[in-house]
Motif scaffolding. Sequence first.
Motif, PDB file in Angstrom:
ATOM      1  N   LYS A  92       1.011  -1.088   0.004  1.00  0.00           N
ATOM      2  CA  LYS A  92      -0.090  -0.091   0.030  1.00  0.00           C
ATOM      3  C   LYS A  92       0.860   1.105  -0.234  1.00  0.00           C
ATOM      4  N   ASN A  93       0.868   2.075  -1.158  1.00  0.00           N
ATOM      5  CA  ASN A  93       1.801   3.111  -1.310  1.00  0.00           C
ATOM      6  C   ASN A  93       1.580   4.063  -0.058  1.00  0.00           C
ATOM      7  N   ASP A  94       0.504   4.164   0.485  1.00  0.00           N
ATOM      8  CA  ASP A  94       0.153   5.256   1.498  1.00  0.00           C
ATOM      9  C   ASP A  94       1.235   4.792   2.933  1.00  0.00           C
ATOM     10  N   ASP A  95       0.847   3.452   3.116  1.00  0.00           N
ATOM     11  CA  ASP A  95       1.898   2.927   4.466  1.00  0.00           C
ATOM     12  C   ASP A  95       3.207   3.112   4.040  1.00  0.00           C
ATOM     13  N   THR A  96       3.820   2.784   2.671  1.00  0.00           N
ATOM     14  CA  THR A  96       5.327   2.704   2.637  1.00  0.00           C
ATOM     15  C   THR A  96       5.757   4.150   2.595  1.00  0.00           C
ATOM     16  N   GLU A  97       4.994   5.076   2.126  1.00  0.00           N
ATOM     17  CA  GLU A  97       5.162   6.546   2.184  1.00  0.00           C
ATOM     18  C   GLU A  97       5.372   7.107   3.755  1.00  0.00           C
ATOM     19  N   TRP A  98       4.343   6.450   4.528  1.00  0.00           N
ATOM     20  CA  TRP A  98       4.377   6.749   6.054  1.00  0.00           C
ATOM     21  C   TRP A  98       5.518   6.165   6.627  1.00  0.00           C
TER      22      TRP A  98
ATOM     23  N   VAL B 146      10.802  -0.329   3.813  1.00  0.00           N
ATOM     24  CA  VAL B 146      10.051  -1.406   3.683  1.00  0.00           C
ATOM     25  C   VAL B 146      10.405  -2.105   2.568  1.00  0.00           C
ATOM     26  N   TYR B 147      10.571  -3.407   2.798  1.00  0.00           N
ATOM     27  CA  TYR B 147      10.984  -4.494   1.674  1.00  0.00           C
ATOM     28  C   TYR B 147       9.971  -5.182   1.306  1.00  0.00           C
ATOM     29  N   GLY B 148       9.431  -5.023   0.165  1.00  0.00           N
ATOM     30  CA  GLY B 148       8.223  -5.887  -0.270  1.00  0.00           C
ATOM     31  C   GLY B 148       7.954  -5.855  -1.853  1.00  0.00           C
ATOM     32  N   PRO B 149       7.717  -6.603  -2.633  1.00  0.00           N
ATOM     33  CA  PRO B 149       7.691  -6.522  -4.100  1.00  0.00           C
ATOM     34  C   PRO B 149       6.313  -5.823  -4.283  1.00  0.00           C
ATOM     35  N   PRO B 150       6.588  -4.953  -5.428  1.00  0.00           N
ATOM     36  CA  PRO B 150       5.339  -4.239  -5.935  1.00  0.00           C
ATOM     37  C   PRO B 150       4.384  -5.053  -6.727  1.00  0.00           C
ATOM     38  N   CYS B 151       3.293  -4.721  -6.687  1.00  0.00           N
ATOM     39  CA  CYS B 151       2.051  -5.489  -7.407  1.00  0.00           C
ATOM     40  C   CYS B 151       2.445  -5.407  -8.997  1.00  0.00           C
ATOM     41  N   GLN B 152       2.111  -6.646  -9.727  1.00  0.00           N
ATOM     42  CA  GLN B 152       2.437  -6.560 -10.934  1.00  0.00           C
ATOM     43  C   GLN B 152       1.162  -5.773 -11.841  1.00  0.00           C
TER      44      GLN B 152
ATOM     45  N   PRO C  47       4.619   9.202 -11.830  1.00  0.00           N
ATOM     46  CA  PRO C  47       4.424  10.609 -11.499  1.00  0.00           C
ATOM     47  C   PRO C  47       3.748  10.783 -10.081  1.00  0.00           C
ATOM     48  N   ASP C  48       2.901   9.894  -9.798  1.00  0.00           N
ATOM     49  CA  ASP C  48       2.387  10.286  -8.489  1.00  0.00           C
ATOM     50  C   ASP C  48       3.000   9.676  -7.291  1.00  0.00           C
ATOM     51  N   ASP C  49       4.123   9.176  -7.521  1.00  0.00           N
ATOM     52  CA  ASP C  49       4.983   8.542  -6.365  1.00  0.00           C
ATOM     53  C   ASP C  49       5.725   9.556  -5.495  1.00  0.00           C
ATOM     54  N   GLY C  50       5.496   9.289  -4.135  1.00  0.00           N
ATOM     55  CA  GLY C  50       6.043  10.337  -3.229  1.00  0.00           C
ATOM     56  C   GLY C  50       7.436   9.938  -3.094  1.00  0.00           C
ATOM     57  N   PRO C  51       8.278  10.610  -2.489  1.00  0.00           N
ATOM     58  CA  PRO C  51       9.937  10.093  -2.364  1.00  0.00           C
ATOM     59  C   PRO C  51      10.163   8.916  -1.666  1.00  0.00           C
ATOM     60  N   GLY C  52       9.308   8.443  -0.586  1.00  0.00           N
ATOM     61  CA  GLY C  52       9.308   7.451   0.020  1.00  0.00           C
ATOM     62  C   GLY C  52       8.977   6.085  -0.825  1.00  0.00           C
TER      63      GLY C  52
END
Length: 444
Positions: free
Chosen positions: A339-345, A353-359, A371-376
């Motif tokens: 979940k991108n929000d949790d990873t950013e937080w 956080v170490y976890g594979p991104p969704c395909q 484009p919508d990715d935060g720095p985290g």
Amino acid sequence: MSRETLFGDLPEASPVGREWSGRPRLREPIRDQVELRAVDLEALLSDEHPARVIWAYVQKLDLGALEETVRARAHGPGQAPVSPRLQLALWLFATSQGVGSARALERLCESHDAYRWLCGGVSVNYHSLSEFRTAHPELLERLLVEHVASLSAAGVIDLDEVVQDGVRVRASAGASSFRRQKKLQKELKKAKRLIERLRQENDDDPDASNKRIRAAQDRTAREREARVAAALEQLAAIEAHRARRGRENRNNKKKGSKRSEPRASTTDPQARVMKMADGGFRPAYNCQLATVAQGQIVVGATATAMGSDRGLLRPMLDELQRRYGRWPQRHLVDGGFNKNDDTEWAAGVGVAVYGPPCQTKHGTDPYAPRPDDGPGVADWRQRMNSAEGKVVYKRRSMGECINARLRNCGLYQFTVRGLAKVQAALLWHALANNILAGHRLLAA
């Protein structure tokens, strides 16, 4: 003197292989024989027996808060209860052996050598054992934190790297106990009518001989009414959760189709129907376990009623920070927690956080920045695409072993109902595993 003179009266030796007539002479069991045995309880168990390890741990604990609640005092009246230290040791050892029933534990205390050694001649009953098991969840949490802190101070484990994984455990409720709102309203009315009828019978015929039977019936009816009312409350919570998510039920594929009505269990209202490891759907709880990457020591254990792991990364990190006053440097999860929000937080508080991104469905590179990715999130994609990140993530497989360990200890189905009691049962498993695993690590 010759041999013939000394042994002249002895019968001649029978020839080898001679057949004798009559019934066969056998050693048969005689179970009605009264025997007197001298038993040394101390000699029944080996020095490294798990019961001795658990008792040695329990002896060092400060249980003054529990002992202060005992009303029986020296030189005063009252029956002396079973020591809380003994009940704690019995449940820890029973949990490690896959025993989750208070009645079964009572029987084992009379017949099994390890439990008899723990009891040391003290008789126990299943009522007090059952009450003790779920009465002190705050004590179990404190003991878990203190034990993990002691292992960390001894240098046995490292809290810098934590692995989180979820395991779904069957709830103590049947699939047929789930009913919709209309049926629950009918059940609630029936329960109320039954309570009124029992009260009226008690007022019209106050027979002392039947008072206890009627009281038991009235108590059963009141408990039934309370469970049905709790199920109705859970239906409202499910509807609110659906409204927050703002999407239709996944089973309704057609656009505009009517959403299925929510259902709740009258046996365990807080249980939810979840997809299990074998692909089936059954009432269960989602148990989140956080372990150190090496050593199989549980540092966090939380039971939830959410069927998905998505969104449960942040609550576990908050729990670890509350318990140990620090964040882990690396947090390893599988793809279900993505979940991108949790990873950013997590990146904001200093947790990688170490976890594979969704395909993606379109075949695009999941590691490519967006484009919508935060720095985290951007750092996370780059980290998981690097060789170093892949090496670190391989250590997540060690976190799967704890699920098998707890399964071997009987964590297949909870015998208690309600989220609070399920949480207590999960803490029993975590603490029992840590005591025995920590003993092996310290010995090594």
